[in-house]
Design an enzyme around this catalytic site. Structure first.
Site, PDB file in Angstrom:
ATOM      1  N   ASP A  61     -29.580  41.389  72.497  1.00 32.04           N
ATOM      2  CA  ASP A  61     -28.515  40.580  72.144  1.00 32.04           C
ATOM      3  C   ASP A  61     -27.092  40.834  73.075  1.00 32.04           C
ATOM      4  O   ASP A  61     -26.374  39.907  73.391  1.00 32.04           O
ATOM      5  CB  ASP A  61     -27.874  40.794  70.737  1.00 32.04           C
ATOM      6  CG  ASP A  61     -29.019  40.542  69.845  1.00 32.04           C
ATOM      7  OD1 ASP A  61     -29.799  39.619  69.984  1.00 32.04           O
ATOM      8  OD2 ASP A  61     -28.694  40.698  68.506  1.00 32.04           O
ATOM      9  N   HIS A  94     -31.084  38.419  67.876  1.00 31.06           N
ATOM     10  CA  HIS A  94     -30.658  37.770  66.911  1.00 31.06           C
ATOM     11  C   HIS A  94     -29.864  36.638  67.032  1.00 31.06           C
ATOM     12  O   HIS A  94     -28.881  36.433  67.748  1.00 31.06           O
ATOM     13  CB  HIS A  94     -29.302  38.731  66.211  1.00 31.06           C
ATOM     14  CG  HIS A  94     -29.099  38.348  64.813  1.00 31.06           C
ATOM     15  ND1 HIS A  94     -28.082  39.383  64.165  1.00 31.06           N
ATOM     16  CD2 HIS A  94     -29.090  37.321  64.068  1.00 31.06           C
ATOM     17  CE1 HIS A  94     -27.622  38.856  63.022  1.00 31.06           C
ATOM     18  NE2 HIS A  94     -28.418  37.588  63.061  1.00 31.06           N
ATOM     19  N   ARG A 119     -27.479  34.272  65.955  1.00 26.00           N
ATOM     20  CA  ARG A 119     -26.473  34.284  64.801  1.00 26.00           C
ATOM     21  C   ARG A 119     -26.064  32.757  64.584  1.00 26.00           C
ATOM     22  O   ARG A 119     -26.183  31.955  65.532  1.00 26.00           O
ATOM     23  CB  ARG A 119     -25.297  35.115  65.134  1.00 26.00           C
ATOM     24  CG  ARG A 119     -25.646  36.578  65.189  1.00 26.00           C
ATOM     25  CD  ARG A 119     -24.351  37.455  65.363  1.00 26.00           C
ATOM     26  NE  ARG A 119     -23.501  37.444  64.044  1.00 26.00           N
ATOM     27  CZ  ARG A 119     -23.430  38.339  63.224  1.00 26.00           C
ATOM     28  NH1 ARG A 119     -24.196  39.501  63.496  1.00 26.00           N
ATOM     29  NH2 ARG A 119     -22.957  38.225  62.266  1.00 26.00           N
ATOM     30  N   ARG A 152     -22.818  33.945  68.733  1.00 27.85           N
ATOM     31  CA  ARG A 152     -21.853  34.573  69.623  1.00 27.85           C
ATOM     32  C   ARG A 152     -22.441  35.100  70.886  1.00 27.85           C
ATOM     33  O   ARG A 152     -21.864  35.526  71.770  1.00 27.85           O
ATOM     34  CB  ARG A 152     -21.177  35.361  68.592  1.00 27.85           C
ATOM     35  CG  ARG A 152     -21.988  36.531  68.359  1.00 27.85           C
ATOM     36  CD  ARG A 152     -21.336  37.837  67.691  1.00 27.85           C
ATOM     37  NE  ARG A 152     -20.612  37.310  66.319  1.00 27.85           N
ATOM     38  CZ  ARG A 152     -20.358  38.121  65.455  1.00 27.85           C
ATOM     39  NH1 ARG A 152     -20.367  39.223  65.492  1.00 27.85           N
ATOM     40  NH2 ARG A 152     -19.853  37.715  64.052  1.00 27.85           N
ATOM     41  N   GLU A 169     -34.316  37.773  64.774  1.00 26.58           N
ATOM     42  CA  GLU A 169     -33.654  37.958  63.671  1.00 26.58           C
ATOM     43  C   GLU A 169     -32.722  36.499  63.354  1.00 26.58           C
ATOM     44  O   GLU A 169     -32.117  36.138  64.101  1.00 26.58           O
ATOM     45  CB  GLU A 169     -32.563  38.907  63.914  1.00 26.58           C
ATOM     46  CG  GLU A 169     -33.405  40.317  64.026  1.00 26.58           C
ATOM     47  CD  GLU A 169     -32.331  41.567  64.302  1.00 26.58           C
ATOM     48  OE1 GLU A 169     -31.051  41.217  64.399  1.00 26.58           O
ATOM     49  OE2 GLU A 169     -32.634  42.639  64.669  1.00 26.58           O
ATOM     50  N   THR A 202     -24.335  43.345  62.187  1.00 26.74           N
ATOM     51  CA  THR A 202     -24.883  43.319  60.658  1.00 26.74           C
ATOM     52  C   THR A 202     -24.809  44.664  59.899  1.00 26.74           C
ATOM     53  O   THR A 202     -25.194  45.621  60.402  1.00 26.74           O
ATOM     54  CB  THR A 202     -26.552  42.987  60.882  1.00 26.74           C
ATOM     55  OG1 THR A 202     -26.684  42.185  61.993  1.00 26.74           O
ATOM     56  CG2 THR A 202     -27.067  42.721  59.634  1.00 26.74           C
ATOM     57  N   GLU A 207     -37.525  46.191  57.183  1.00 29.07           N
ATOM     58  CA  GLU A 207     -36.719  47.000  58.355  1.00 29.07           C
ATOM     59  C   GLU A 207     -35.656  47.833  57.598  1.00 29.07           C
ATOM     60  O   GLU A 207     -34.857  47.161  56.967  1.00 29.07           O
ATOM     61  CB  GLU A 207     -36.193  46.226  59.264  1.00 29.07           C
ATOM     62  CG  GLU A 207     -35.709  47.159  60.404  1.00 29.07           C
ATOM     63  CD  GLU A 207     -34.858  46.256  61.641  1.00 29.07           C
ATOM     64  OE1 GLU A 207     -35.394  44.979  61.817  1.00 29.07           O
ATOM     65  OE2 GLU A 207     -34.085  46.695  62.282  1.00 29.07           O
ATOM     66  N   HIS A 219     -30.760  50.080  63.542  1.00 23.73           N
ATOM     67  CA  HIS A 219     -29.204  49.835  63.625  1.00 23.73           C
ATOM     68  C   HIS A 219     -28.504  51.100  63.852  1.00 23.73           C
ATOM     69  O   HIS A 219     -28.953  52.208  63.212  1.00 23.73           O
ATOM     70  CB  HIS A 219     -28.833  49.159  62.274  1.00 23.73           C
ATOM     71  CG  HIS A 219     -27.391  48.512  62.432  1.00 23.73           C
ATOM     72  ND1 HIS A 219     -26.433  49.292  62.530  1.00 23.73           N
ATOM     73  CD2 HIS A 219     -27.284  47.268  62.680  1.00 23.73           C
ATOM     74  CE1 HIS A 219     -25.374  48.534  62.744  1.00 23.73           C
ATOM     75  NE2 HIS A 219     -26.083  46.921  63.039  1.00 23.73           N
TER      76      HIS A 219
HETATM   77  N1  PXP Z   1     -32.033  45.636  63.643  1.00 19.56           N
HETATM   78  C1  PXP Z   1     -31.296  44.660  63.085  1.00 19.56           C
HETATM   79  C2  PXP Z   1     -31.791  44.027  61.809  1.00 19.56           C
HETATM   80  C3  PXP Z   1     -30.097  44.466  63.477  1.00 19.56           C
HETATM   81  O1  PXP Z   1     -29.502  43.448  63.015  1.00 19.56           O
HETATM   82  C4  PXP Z   1     -29.803  45.271  64.859  1.00 19.56           C
HETATM   83  C5  PXP Z   1     -28.302  44.827  65.550  1.00 19.56           C
HETATM   84  O2  PXP Z   1     -28.400  43.518  65.627  1.00 19.56           O
HETATM   85  C6  PXP Z   1     -30.361  46.087  65.281  1.00 19.56           C
HETATM   86  C7  PXP Z   1     -31.667  46.662  64.749  1.00 19.56           C
HETATM   87  C8  PXP Z   1     -30.019  46.952  66.370  1.00 19.56           C
HETATM   88  O3  PXP Z   1     -28.947  47.709  66.156  1.00 19.56           O
HETATM   89  P1  PXP Z   1     -28.115  48.552  67.426  1.00 19.56           P
HETATM   90  O4  PXP Z   1     -27.879  47.479  68.314  1.00 19.56           O
HETATM   91  O5  PXP Z   1     -27.184  49.280  66.840  1.00 19.56           O
HETATM   92  O6  PXP Z   1     -29.397  49.428  67.968  1.00 19.56           O
END
Ligand code: PXP
Length: 255
Positions: free
Chosen positions: A8, A42, A44, A48, A69, A100, A152, A198
């Protein structure tokens, strides 16, 4: 263990100028060459970062797997049904959030029914569906009740306590890791595959990657941040090497 790279934030840099570079599609190719087992984006509702065009091109170019996502909104589910990625992860979405923030709230019956309907629609198109949830018992059982294929587990709390671990919160890291491990075991016992993600970084990923029941990590911001400095292939390969060590894999065998 599979490593899915969330690209992203390559699109975030592009959208900062509303131009055509850097291209997340090119980034996906390099992530795969660095050893990514899948590409996560993702889409969105406010668009964005990732755009519809990105997802369409990724579907044609990614050779591993695309994990899309989305929020469980009917128009987003319709896009997924049209594009048919290998996997969809349903996430909660609030427009004003930076990222998120929490998992899906599956304790409320109406939400569970809404998510369940989205799961059924996606699975009817043979798309694997994961739900992004906290590792607590109610969330994992709620996810199982929707008929999803996987959860997840949200590792944001883990990432939060880890930051302070060397100063004050050693108990917090023990607690959050145990919560993730218990959630992962419960999910497996309920027939769900287990992913996590995340806030995972090169520094905090090892204890999570070592949880046996977790079979896929989704990592974005930390890898893209390193890629800005050292290049995408090396950034992915570095993360992959840490995960393989956490699983006790020596070079030559598979994680
Ligand atoms: N998993 C999900 C469901 C997420 O929404 C995100 C962030 O978009 C991530 C994983 C990845 O998180 P990070 O960018 O903090 O590694």
């Amino acid at each position: 263990m599979r490593l899915h790279i969330n690209i992203d934030h390559v699109a975030t840099v592009r959208q900062a100028r509303r131009t055509d570079e850097p291209d997340p599609v090119r980034a996906a190719v390099l992530a795969e060459l660095g050893g990514a087992d899948g590409i996560t984006v993702h889409l969105r509702e406010d668009r964005r970062h990732i755009q519809d065009r990105d997802v369409r091109l990724l579907m044609q170019t990614v050779r591993t797997a695309v994990n899309l996502e989305i929020a469980a909104a009917p128009d987003m589910v319709a896009i997924a049904c049209e594009l048919k990625p290998m996997a969809v992860t349903l996430v909660p979405e609030r427009r004003e959030e930076i990222t998120t923030e929490g998992g899906l709230d599956l304790t409320d019956g109406a939400t569970r029914d809404r998510i369940g309907a989205a799961v059924a629609r996606l699975r009817a198109e043979r798309i694997r569906v994961a739900l992004f949830v906290s590792a607590d018992e109610a969330s994992v059982r709620g996810a199982a009740a929707t008929g999803a294929d996987a959860v997840e587990l949200h590792t944001g709390k883990w990432a939060g306590v880890w930051r302070g671990a060397h100063i004050v919160d050693a108990a917090g890291t023990t607690r959050e890791r145990a919560a993730l491990a218990a959630g992962a075991d419960l999910a497996r016992a309920n027939g769900l595959d287990v992913h996590a993600g995340h806030g995972l970084t090169y520094e905090n990923v090892t204890p999570v990657a070592a949880i046996p029941a977790i079979e896929e990590l989704n990592i974005g911001h930390a890898v893209i941040s390193r890629a800005v400095l050292v290049g995408m292939e090396r950034a992915v390969a570095d993360m992959k090497a840490i995960i393989r060590r956490a699983r006790g894999v020596t070079s030559g065998s598979s994680a």
